[in-house]
Write an enzyme that holds these catalytic residues in place. Structure first.
Site, PDB file in Angstrom:
ATOM      1  N   LYS A  16       0.838  -1.198   0.000  1.00  0.00           N
ATOM      2  CA  LYS A  16       0.000   0.000   0.000  1.00  0.00           C
ATOM      3  C   LYS A  16       0.882   1.260   0.000  1.00  0.00           C
ATOM      4  O   LYS A  16       2.087   1.173   0.239  1.00  0.00           O
ATOM      5  CB  LYS A  16      -0.912  -0.037   1.224  1.00  0.00           C
ATOM      6  CG  LYS A  16      -1.856  -1.251   1.272  1.00  0.00           C
ATOM      7  CD  LYS A  16      -2.808  -1.095   2.444  1.00  0.00           C
ATOM      8  CE  LYS A  16      -3.504  -2.365   2.817  1.00  0.00           C
ATOM      9  NZ  LYS A  16      -4.346  -2.219   4.006  1.00  0.00           N
ATOM     10  N   TYR A  56     -12.453  -3.372  -1.577  1.00  0.00           N
ATOM     11  CA  TYR A  56     -12.943  -3.249  -0.199  1.00  0.00           C
ATOM     12  C   TYR A  56     -14.461  -3.307  -0.095  1.00  0.00           C
ATOM     13  O   TYR A  56     -15.026  -2.769   0.849  1.00  0.00           O
ATOM     14  CB  TYR A  56     -12.410  -1.954   0.411  1.00  0.00           C
ATOM     15  CG  TYR A  56     -10.920  -2.025   0.699  1.00  0.00           C
ATOM     16  CD1 TYR A  56     -10.375  -3.118   1.366  1.00  0.00           C
ATOM     17  CD2 TYR A  56     -10.061  -0.999   0.317  1.00  0.00           C
ATOM     18  CE1 TYR A  56      -9.011  -3.200   1.635  1.00  0.00           C
ATOM     19  CE2 TYR A  56      -8.699  -1.076   0.589  1.00  0.00           C
ATOM     20  CZ  TYR A  56      -8.192  -2.181   1.250  1.00  0.00           C
ATOM     21  OH  TYR A  56      -6.845  -2.251   1.520  1.00  0.00           O
ATOM     22  N   PHE A  64     -14.882   3.192   8.861  1.00  0.00           N
ATOM     23  CA  PHE A  64     -13.551   3.501   8.329  1.00  0.00           C
ATOM     24  C   PHE A  64     -13.476   3.358   6.811  1.00  0.00           C
ATOM     25  O   PHE A  64     -12.408   3.526   6.219  1.00  0.00           O
ATOM     26  CB  PHE A  64     -12.488   2.623   8.997  1.00  0.00           C
ATOM     27  CG  PHE A  64     -12.719   1.134   8.856  1.00  0.00           C
ATOM     28  CD1 PHE A  64     -12.262   0.441   7.751  1.00  0.00           C
ATOM     29  CD2 PHE A  64     -13.405   0.430   9.848  1.00  0.00           C
ATOM     30  CE1 PHE A  64     -12.473  -0.921   7.619  1.00  0.00           C
ATOM     31  CE2 PHE A  64     -13.618  -0.944   9.722  1.00  0.00           C
ATOM     32  CZ  PHE A  64     -13.156  -1.620   8.598  1.00  0.00           C
ATOM     33  N   ARG A  92      -0.378 -14.284   4.668  1.00  0.00           N
ATOM     34  CA  ARG A  92      -1.064 -13.713   5.850  1.00  0.00           C
ATOM     35  C   ARG A  92      -0.120 -13.740   7.046  1.00  0.00           C
ATOM     36  O   ARG A  92      -0.048 -12.797   7.821  1.00  0.00           O
ATOM     37  CB  ARG A  92      -2.333 -14.516   6.178  1.00  0.00           C
ATOM     38  CG  ARG A  92      -3.396 -14.498   5.093  1.00  0.00           C
ATOM     39  CD  ARG A  92      -4.223 -13.266   5.046  1.00  0.00           C
ATOM     40  NE  ARG A  92      -5.048 -13.088   6.226  1.00  0.00           N
ATOM     41  CZ  ARG A  92      -5.852 -12.045   6.411  1.00  0.00           C
ATOM     42  NH1 ARG A  92      -5.929 -11.088   5.489  1.00  0.00           N
ATOM     43  NH2 ARG A  92      -6.577 -11.945   7.494  1.00  0.00           N
ATOM     44  N   THR A  98      -3.898  -7.633  11.262  1.00  0.00           N
ATOM     45  CA  THR A  98      -4.382  -6.417  10.585  1.00  0.00           C
ATOM     46  C   THR A  98      -4.046  -5.157  11.372  1.00  0.00           C
ATOM     47  O   THR A  98      -3.593  -4.165  10.815  1.00  0.00           O
ATOM     48  CB  THR A  98      -5.926  -6.502  10.410  1.00  0.00           C
ATOM     49  OG1 THR A  98      -6.208  -7.655   9.628  1.00  0.00           O
ATOM     50  CG2 THR A  98      -6.484  -5.274   9.731  1.00  0.00           C
ATOM     51  N   ARG A 109       4.035  -6.114   9.382  1.00  0.00           N
ATOM     52  CA  ARG A 109       3.336  -5.067  10.148  1.00  0.00           C
ATOM     53  C   ARG A 109       3.932  -4.915  11.545  1.00  0.00           C
ATOM     54  O   ARG A 109       4.050  -3.810  12.074  1.00  0.00           O
ATOM     55  CB  ARG A 109       1.846  -5.388  10.229  1.00  0.00           C
ATOM     56  CG  ARG A 109       1.142  -5.267   8.871  1.00  0.00           C
ATOM     57  CD  ARG A 109      -0.205  -5.944   8.885  1.00  0.00           C
ATOM     58  NE  ARG A 109      -0.956  -5.759   7.653  1.00  0.00           N
ATOM     59  CZ  ARG A 109      -1.947  -6.553   7.285  1.00  0.00           C
ATOM     60  NH1 ARG A 109      -2.310  -7.587   8.052  1.00  0.00           N
ATOM     61  NH2 ARG A 109      -2.585  -6.330   6.158  1.00  0.00           N
ATOM     62  N   ASN A 124      -1.659  -0.163   7.438  1.00  0.00           N
ATOM     63  CA  ASN A 124      -0.904  -1.362   7.825  1.00  0.00           C
ATOM     64  C   ASN A 124      -0.015  -1.915   6.715  1.00  0.00           C
ATOM     65  O   ASN A 124       0.260  -3.111   6.672  1.00  0.00           O
ATOM     66  CB  ASN A 124      -1.856  -2.422   8.365  1.00  0.00           C
ATOM     67  CG  ASN A 124      -2.971  -2.731   7.394  1.00  0.00           C
ATOM     68  OD1 ASN A 124      -2.984  -2.208   6.281  1.00  0.00           O
ATOM     69  ND2 ASN A 124      -3.897  -3.586   7.785  1.00  0.00           N
ATOM     70  N   HIS A 127      -1.608  -5.616   2.014  1.00  0.00           N
ATOM     71  CA  HIS A 127      -2.867  -6.352   1.984  1.00  0.00           C
ATOM     72  C   HIS A 127      -2.562  -7.760   1.492  1.00  0.00           C
ATOM     73  O   HIS A 127      -1.797  -7.928   0.545  1.00  0.00           O
ATOM     74  CB  HIS A 127      -3.855  -5.680   1.025  1.00  0.00           C
ATOM     75  CG  HIS A 127      -5.082  -6.495   0.767  1.00  0.00           C
ATOM     76  ND1 HIS A 127      -6.187  -6.431   1.581  1.00  0.00           N
ATOM     77  CD2 HIS A 127      -5.359  -7.417  -0.195  1.00  0.00           C
ATOM     78  CE1 HIS A 127      -7.101  -7.284   1.120  1.00  0.00           C
ATOM     79  NE2 HIS A 127      -6.624  -7.894   0.051  1.00  0.00           N
ATOM     80  N   GLU A 138      -9.697 -10.732  -6.127  1.00  0.00           N
ATOM     81  CA  GLU A 138      -8.810  -9.571  -5.987  1.00  0.00           C
ATOM     82  C   GLU A 138      -7.757  -9.529  -7.100  1.00  0.00           C
ATOM     83  O   GLU A 138      -7.443  -8.456  -7.619  1.00  0.00           O
ATOM     84  CB  GLU A 138      -8.176  -9.586  -4.587  1.00  0.00           C
ATOM     85  CG  GLU A 138      -9.235  -9.324  -3.515  1.00  0.00           C
ATOM     86  CD  GLU A 138      -8.784  -9.560  -2.074  1.00  0.00           C
ATOM     87  OE1 GLU A 138      -7.620  -9.959  -1.850  1.00  0.00           O
ATOM     88  OE2 GLU A 138      -9.607  -9.330  -1.164  1.00  0.00           O
TER      89      GLU A 138
HETATM   90  P1  CMP Z   1      -6.561  -4.887   4.753  1.00  0.00           P
HETATM   91  O1  CMP Z   1      -5.942  -6.173   5.170  1.00  0.00           O
HETATM   92  O2  CMP Z   1      -6.136  -4.281   3.463  1.00  0.00           O
HETATM   93  O3  CMP Z   1      -8.153  -5.058   4.725  1.00  0.00           O
HETATM   94  C1  CMP Z   1      -9.043  -4.034   5.016  1.00  0.00           C
HETATM   95  C2  CMP Z   1      -8.368  -2.832   5.591  1.00  0.00           C
HETATM   96  O4  CMP Z   1      -9.242  -2.010   6.332  1.00  0.00           O
HETATM   97  C3  CMP Z   1      -7.328  -3.256   6.586  1.00  0.00           C
HETATM   98  O5  CMP Z   1      -6.246  -3.820   5.908  1.00  0.00           O
HETATM   99  C4  CMP Z   1      -7.086  -1.952   7.308  1.00  0.00           C
HETATM  100  O6  CMP Z   1      -6.285  -1.063   6.534  1.00  0.00           O
HETATM  101  C5  CMP Z   1      -8.513  -1.391   7.383  1.00  0.00           C
HETATM  102  N1  CMP Z   1      -9.232  -1.760   8.610  1.00  0.00           N
HETATM  103  C6  CMP Z   1      -9.673  -2.979   8.941  1.00  0.00           C
HETATM  104  N2  CMP Z   1     -10.326  -2.946  10.134  1.00  0.00           N
HETATM  105  C7  CMP Z   1     -10.303  -1.669  10.543  1.00  0.00           C
HETATM  106  C8  CMP Z   1     -10.807  -0.996  11.708  1.00  0.00           C
HETATM  107  N3  CMP Z   1     -11.464  -1.644  12.670  1.00  0.00           N
HETATM  108  N4  CMP Z   1     -10.602   0.329  11.808  1.00  0.00           N
HETATM  109  C9  CMP Z   1      -9.940   0.976  10.830  1.00  0.00           C
HETATM  110  N5  CMP Z   1      -9.435   0.396   9.712  1.00  0.00           N
HETATM  111  C10 CMP Z   1      -9.610  -0.909   9.567  1.00  0.00           C
END
Ligand code: CMP
Length: 150
Positions: A16, A56, A64, A92, A98, A109, A124, A127, A138
């Site tokens: 990202k 998404y 969010f 993963r 996450t 991360r 983070n 993905h 995806e």
């Molecule tokens: P990703 O693994 O790309 O999948 C969805 C993204 O949403 C995640 O990484 C974070 O960047 C964001 N995300 C997921 N959960 C939350 C949360 N509870 N609050 C804020 N951002 C979130």
């Protein structure tokens, strides 16, 4: 397409904008290679709003969500397709939890993503798809089959 040998699968992985801004491209790609996984497609792109909404879609309506779309479209990203035995689980695991404040040291991360303020979109760095179905969905958002070197 995809798995030819038993257990070999492909997954979608994306660096990202914060990963690129921090100069972590080489570091993250090294980790994938060191783990023995193969990168079979990769490009540098500015994710479009349409691609972000498709990536998404499961988060649409969450508090969010708008911040998430803004984050992933805020600068260059590097989507890729990674192949190997158990590639989905391995990517993963390499990524870590996450939420960076829960990600263990030794994960991407856990090593490089700072904590996010409460309520803010979690930035983070990467993905990684969480299932075979999501991986294929995806991958198709970012790559044509002929761009993937199987
Ligand atoms: P990703 O693994 O790309 O999948 C969805 C993204 O949403 C995640 O990484 C974070 O960047 C964001 N995300 C997921 N959960 C939350 C949360 N509870 N609050 C804020 N951002 C979130």
């Amino acid at each position: 397409m995809g798995a030819r040998l038993p257990g070999v699968e492909r997954t979608f992985f994306c660096l990202k904008p914060d990963a690129i801004e921090k100069g972590l491209i080489g570091e993250i790609i090294s980790r994938i290679e060191r783990k023995g996984l193969e990168i079979i497609a990769l490009k540098l792109v500015r994710v479009t709003r349409d691609q972000a909404e498709r990536l998404y879609e499961e988060h649409r309506g969450k508090p969010f969500y708008e911040g998430l779309v803004e984050y992933i479209t805020s600068g260059p990203s590097i989507p890729m397709v990674v192949r190997g035995v158990n590639a989905i689980r391995l990517m993963r695991n390499l990524s870590g939890a996450t939420d960076p404040s829960e990600a263990l040291p030794g994960t991407i991360r856990g090593d490089y993503a700072p904590g996010s303020p409460p309520g803010a979109t979690i930035r983070n760095l990467v993905h990684a798809s969480d299932s075979k179905e999501k991986a294929e969905r995806e991958i198709a958002i970012f790559f044509k089959e002929e761009e993937i070197v199987e």
